[in-house]
Write an enzyme that holds these catalytic residues in place. Structure first.
Site, PDB file in Angstrom:
ATOM      1  N   GLY A 249      45.430  38.095  44.965  1.00 51.56           N
ATOM      2  CA  GLY A 249      46.045  36.979  44.257  1.00 51.56           C
ATOM      3  C   GLY A 249      47.493  37.140  43.845  1.00 51.56           C
ATOM      4  O   GLY A 249      47.879  38.568  43.588  1.00 51.56           O
TER       5      GLY A 249
ATOM      6  N   GLY B 159      50.683  36.107  40.779  1.00 55.54           N
ATOM      7  CA  GLY B 159      50.791  35.282  39.489  1.00 55.54           C
ATOM      8  C   GLY B 159      52.246  35.495  38.945  1.00 55.54           C
ATOM      9  O   GLY B 159      52.914  36.631  39.245  1.00 55.54           O
ATOM     10  N   GLY B 160      52.491  34.954  37.738  1.00 53.18           N
ATOM     11  CA  GLY B 160      53.545  35.106  37.037  1.00 53.18           C
ATOM     12  C   GLY B 160      53.591  37.027  36.502  1.00 53.18           C
ATOM     13  O   GLY B 160      54.519  37.387  36.275  1.00 53.18           O
ATOM     14  N   MET B 161      52.395  37.275  36.187  1.00 55.36           N
ATOM     15  CA  MET B 161      52.179  38.723  35.552  1.00 55.36           C
ATOM     16  C   MET B 161      52.592  39.697  36.792  1.00 55.36           C
ATOM     17  O   MET B 161      53.111  40.959  36.498  1.00 55.36           O
ATOM     18  CB  MET B 161      50.984  39.188  34.979  1.00 55.36           C
ATOM     19  CG  MET B 161      50.669  40.434  34.521  1.00 55.36           C
ATOM     20  SD  MET B 161      49.046  40.441  33.950  1.00 55.36           S
ATOM     21  CE  MET B 161      49.223  42.451  33.519  1.00 55.36           C
ATOM     22  N   GLY B 162      52.213  39.310  37.877  1.00 48.33           N
ATOM     23  CA  GLY B 162      52.272  40.296  39.249  1.00 48.33           C
ATOM     24  C   GLY B 162      51.401  39.859  40.212  1.00 48.33           C
ATOM     25  O   GLY B 162      51.180  38.635  40.409  1.00 48.33           O
TER      26      GLY B 162
ATOM     27  N   VAL C 101      47.546  41.050  42.470  1.00 45.74           N
ATOM     28  CA  VAL C 101      46.217  41.550  42.485  1.00 45.74           C
ATOM     29  C   VAL C 101      45.892  42.120  43.927  1.00 45.74           C
ATOM     30  O   VAL C 101      46.035  41.165  44.860  1.00 45.74           O
ATOM     31  CB  VAL C 101      45.217  40.909  41.746  1.00 45.74           C
ATOM     32  CG1 VAL C 101      43.959  41.612  41.565  1.00 45.74           C
ATOM     33  CG2 VAL C 101      45.496  40.222  40.457  1.00 45.74           C
TER      34      VAL C 101
ATOM     35  N   LYS D 251      45.960  45.257  39.672  1.00 50.56           N
ATOM     36  CA  LYS D 251      46.807  44.503  39.327  1.00 50.56           C
ATOM     37  C   LYS D 251      48.227  45.025  38.799  1.00 50.56           C
ATOM     38  O   LYS D 251      48.117  46.006  37.877  1.00 50.56           O
ATOM     39  CB  LYS D 251      46.287  43.958  37.926  1.00 50.56           C
ATOM     40  CG  LYS D 251      47.073  42.575  37.595  1.00 50.56           C
ATOM     41  CD  LYS D 251      46.234  41.690  36.877  1.00 50.56           C
ATOM     42  CE  LYS D 251      47.069  40.394  36.309  1.00 50.56           C
ATOM     43  NZ  LYS D 251      45.990  39.392  35.547  1.00 50.56           N
TER      44      LYS D 251
ATOM     45  N   ASP E  85      41.167  32.106  28.330  1.00 47.70           N
ATOM     46  CA  ASP E  85      41.167  31.441  29.628  1.00 47.70           C
ATOM     47  C   ASP E  85      40.005  31.276  30.337  1.00 47.70           C
ATOM     48  O   ASP E  85      39.716  31.682  31.738  1.00 47.70           O
ATOM     49  CB  ASP E  85      42.314  32.099  30.492  1.00 47.70           C
ATOM     50  CG  ASP E  85      42.740  31.286  31.759  1.00 47.70           C
ATOM     51  OD1 ASP E  85      42.720  30.051  31.545  1.00 47.70           O
ATOM     52  OD2 ASP E  85      43.295  32.087  32.750  1.00 47.70           O
TER      53      ASP E  85
END
Length: 808
Positions: A28, A30-33, A35, A50, A143
């Site tokens: 996956g 995302g904005g954080m990084g 996975v 992650k 979340d």
């Protein structure tokens, strides 16, 4: 597996080896990084990695927050939570190492193979248990959604992404119809719109009840097959969450009981005060529902047999059958000729002693003796014809020579229950005896092997023997069993450890106590006393003595734990006292605080902490005589506690009885010469009673050892003596210290009062008000604030605190 939080493209790491991990494929982004699935080359196992996004790699704030969150999640050891193994840095990458879970998300499962009601109920229980575990550790998930729940092939559920979303995204705007379906609050990505609570959408401060709403949305979808608020666009979805009541669940889901429908709709109340306070309270209601539907159902304890056996080995308590060794005292004939069946007896359970020839006893056995003593006192206190001395009244007799008649007369009781842990060839045994104070005769005695997994039954047996030998009335076994709190010996062990560390509290021990109470709740989420112990601990965390936890964080956790305890058992004086302390020290709701303290005292008149805190409330409200009497009673009930003695001294001082206060502190410091906090408070009495040189000498000495404790008092004392240069030097040093650790704004206000700078004093007092700093409540009675009384801002502040006008 973690699901990505937003969208950002960067070069794939698949095929690379980073540190000890070979990256296999992307899971996956995302904005954080990102996975990735990887192989741990050292342990030869699959893991999920992650990675912190490259644009955040050099951002020290993002990295610190990520580390803090990873540490918090790593403490969540629960079968329904995806474990965090560690946080690592290698080859200029920062990443979290997580458990890799094979399976499909609950979102996929709901689309492809919706569960039948019985299966959905099992899924619901696992999800709620996971969130209850997080809440027990003070974490808000933020979340909760089907995409963050993995269903393994054997239908074990794993909840992902605990606490990480709130800490990694610093800037993002919400737009109606946002295709990423994300929203930000104060720059932090905190959840997915369709499962957000109304307060999340309004960007309000969040607590556990926000997660409860998200859980309700997920559970509704789990049974009905659809999200009750999902609409065609993000803006419409937001509007539905804020304004639309979901359709009755039973209209959409066959096989759902009215009880389950009520429970889920309570989670979905728009007003958070109408919801369950936390997932623990929800779990309790869910368990009651299952008990009603399936009478033989029992809450799972997840008791690890191997771990339990390992603990027995550690404790040198091998499993064995009950025995009576030749050297053990035999049961004696009951000597009850002077006891009438209807008599009201008084009993003291003395601290259980430990005897092991030639060897020091470790902490593991110390806590057991302590815990058994306190537990027996609690159990026997429930009997209607028996008055039992509180643990605080007998604690000082630990390791002292036992002269039953002398001790009985000192405690004003007619019977003593004595206990001793003895090391026998086959392990530990508990020797107990019941002794008459009148003539010193032994009424009853026995020795039992101490088999840890039967310790709860052993306590019941001892209580029953006391009942039989004192000819007490009882309602049967129900009274005794009700005061167990738990039927799980492992949970009881963790609770005893928590109480042991709480009684012997230091900065480190209070955190150890929290750890053990939390473990007890993990094993038995319905253990009300463990929740109360957690509340007892959290109310202390905002004080200087026990760490640097911000007031709001400590008190919100205390509220949650206390309300969880009371939802399970409304008759716990510990929980009512903890709520009273929150009302006293944080909410400043004086009437509600008094109500809680009085309720605790009504439930257990000899519960010393309730009297201790009640005396603090009374002195704040200017009810001096009542406060002194209540502090004296707390000391009488807890005579061996230095804080209880110091509370009397402080109450006398704030009542302007300075000579008595100084004599009180002098006596305490003779017994506890290293008690710095008592020295500090004695210095304040000297300052108030115009013995300024003596006060200054105390503050100067303490400042060298602990500037955070004595800095404000020293700066004030210098200012009042006209030593402005020295006062400003202390102020400068305290400002420098505040950059390294938290210093309450009220401390700076006090220095400015000494300097005569009232504008800056009120500036910092207003900050203290905004933070709800606990001791600001003393502003109407503490003479240190007397010079401010002519200022209209002082009158306004006292009124905002809803305090009575200062007495002369």
């Amino acid at each position: 597996g973690l699901k990505a939080l937003a969208s950002e493209s960067q070069a794939s790491l698949a095929g690379q080896t980073i540190g000890a991990y070979r990256i296999e494929r992307l899971l996956g982004r995302g904005g954080m990084g990102e996975v990735y699935l990887a192989e741990d080359l050292r342990l030869e196992r699959p893991v999920a990695l992650k990675f912190l996004a490259r644009r955040l790699a050099a951002d020290s704030w993002a990295r610190r927050r990520l580390i803090r969150e990873a540490q918090a999640v790593a403490r969540l050891d629960h079968p329904n939570i995806c474990a965090v193994f560690g946080l690592e840095e290698a080859d200029e990458h920062s990443f979290i190492v997580m458990q890799y879970v094979e399976g499909e998300t609950l979102a996929v499962r709901l689309r492809q193979r919706p569960p039948v009601p019985a299966q959905a109920l099992r899924f619901a229980e696992q999800i709620v248990r996971a969130i209850a575990e997080a809440h027990a550790h003070g974490l808000i998930h933020r979340d909760i959604k089907p995409q963050n729940v993995i269903v393994s092939d054997n239908e074990q559920l794993k909840v992902l992404d605990f606490g990480l979303a709130k800490s990694v995204e610093q800037t993002r705007d919400l737009a109606a119809g946002d295709v990423a379906n994300q929203i930000s609050q104060n720059g932090l990505v905190i959840g997915t719109i369709g499962y957000m609570s109304p307060e999340q959408l309004r960007a309000e401060r969040l607590d556990f009840r926000s997660d409860v709403f998200s859980l309700g949305t997920l559970l509704y979808e789990l049974f009905a097959g659809e999200n009750p608020f999902a609409r065609a666009s993000g803006a419409e979805t937001i509007s539905a969450i804020l304004t639309v009541q979901p359709p009755p669940l039973r209209n959409l889901a066959s096989g759902v009981s009215t009880g389950l429908e009520r429970l889920i709709h309570k989670c979905l109340e728009k007003d958070r005060t109408a919801r369950f306070h936390s997932a623990t309270e929800l779990l309790y209601e869910l368990s009651l529902l299952e008990q009603k539907n399936t009478p033989r159902w029992q809450p799972r304890r997840y008791l690890n047999q191997a771990a339990f056996l390992a603990f027995l080995a550690l404790m040198a308590l091998p499993a064995f059958v009950y025995f009576r060794s030749p050297s053990s005292p035999q049961p004696l004939a009951t000597n009850v000729s002077s006891l009438s069946p209807a008599a009201m007896h008084t009993l003291a359970v003395l601290p259980i002693a430990i005897e092991r020839a030639g060897e020091n006893v470790g902490q593991e056995v110390e806590y057991l003796a302590h815990g058994l003593t306190e537990s027996l006192i609690g159990k026997l206190s429930a009997l209607p014809d028996l008055q039992v001395k509180a643990f605080t009244s007998v604690a000082g007799y630990k390791d002292k020579p036992l002269v039953p008649q002398t001790i009985g007369q000192e405690l004003n009781v007619d019977t003593l229950l004595l206990g001793k842990l003895l090391w026998r060839r086959t392990g530990w045994a508990l020797q107990t005896e019941l002794v008459s104070v009148k003539d010193g005769t032994r009424i009853w005695s026995t020795e039992r092997a101490l088999q840890l997994d039967q310790v709860l039954d052993l306590q019941d047996d001892i209580a029953k023997s006391v009942i039989a030998n004192l000819r007490l009335r009882t309602e049967g076994e129900s009274n005794l069993l009700a005061h167990r709190g738990t039927t799980n010996p492992q949970a009881f062990r963790q609770y005893m450890l928590g109480r042991y560390y709480w009684r012997n509290r230091t900065d480190k021990n209070i955190h150890d106590a929290i750890h053990h109470f939390t473990k007890a709740i993990e094993i038995d989420p319905l253990y009300a006393q463990a929740h109360a112990g957690l509340a007892d601990s959290y109310v202390l965390l905002s004080t200087v003595s026990f760490g640097k936890t911000p007031t709001e964080e400590a008190m919100s956790k205390a509220i949650a734990a206390a309300k969880d305890a009371l939802s399970l058992n409304d008759n716990l004086p510990e929980a009512h006292t903890a709520l009273g302390v929150v009302n006293l020290r944080y909410d400043w709701e004086w009437q509600q605080a008094e109500k809680e303290f009085q309720r605790a005292i009504a439930l257990k008149p000899d519960y010393a902490p309730a009297h201790y805190w009640y005396s603090s409330l009374l002195i704040i409200l200017g009810r001096r005589d009542e406060a002194i009497a209540e502090s004296e009673l707390a000391k009488k009930l807890d005579p061996f506690s230095a804080p209880s003695v110091m509370n009397v001294c402080r109450t006398l001082s704030l009542s302007r009885q300075y000579d008595r206060a100084i004599a009180c502190y002098d006596k305490l410091l003779q017994e506890k010469p290293d008690y710095d906090h008592a020295k500090y408070l004695r210095g304040l009495v000297y300052q108030r009673s115009e013995r300024t040189e003596e006060a200054l000498a105390i503050f100067q000495t303490l400042y060298q050892k602990n500037p955070a404790l004595a800095g404000a008092a020293l700066g004030y004392a210098y200012g009042k003596q006209g030593k402005m240069k020295e006062a400003r030097q202390v102020l400068t040093e305290m400002e420098a210290l505040s950059k390294r650790r938290y210093i309450p704004p009220q401390e700076f206000a006090i220095i400015y009062i000494g300097l005569g700078d009232h504008d800056n004093a009120f500036r910092y007092l207003d900050q203290a008000y905004q933070e709800h700093f606990p001791t600001l409540a003393y502003i109407a009675i503490d003479p240190i604030f007397a010079n401010l009384r002519a200022d209209a801002r002082y009158t306004t502040l006292v009124a905002r605190l809803k305090l009575p006008s200062p007495a002369a």
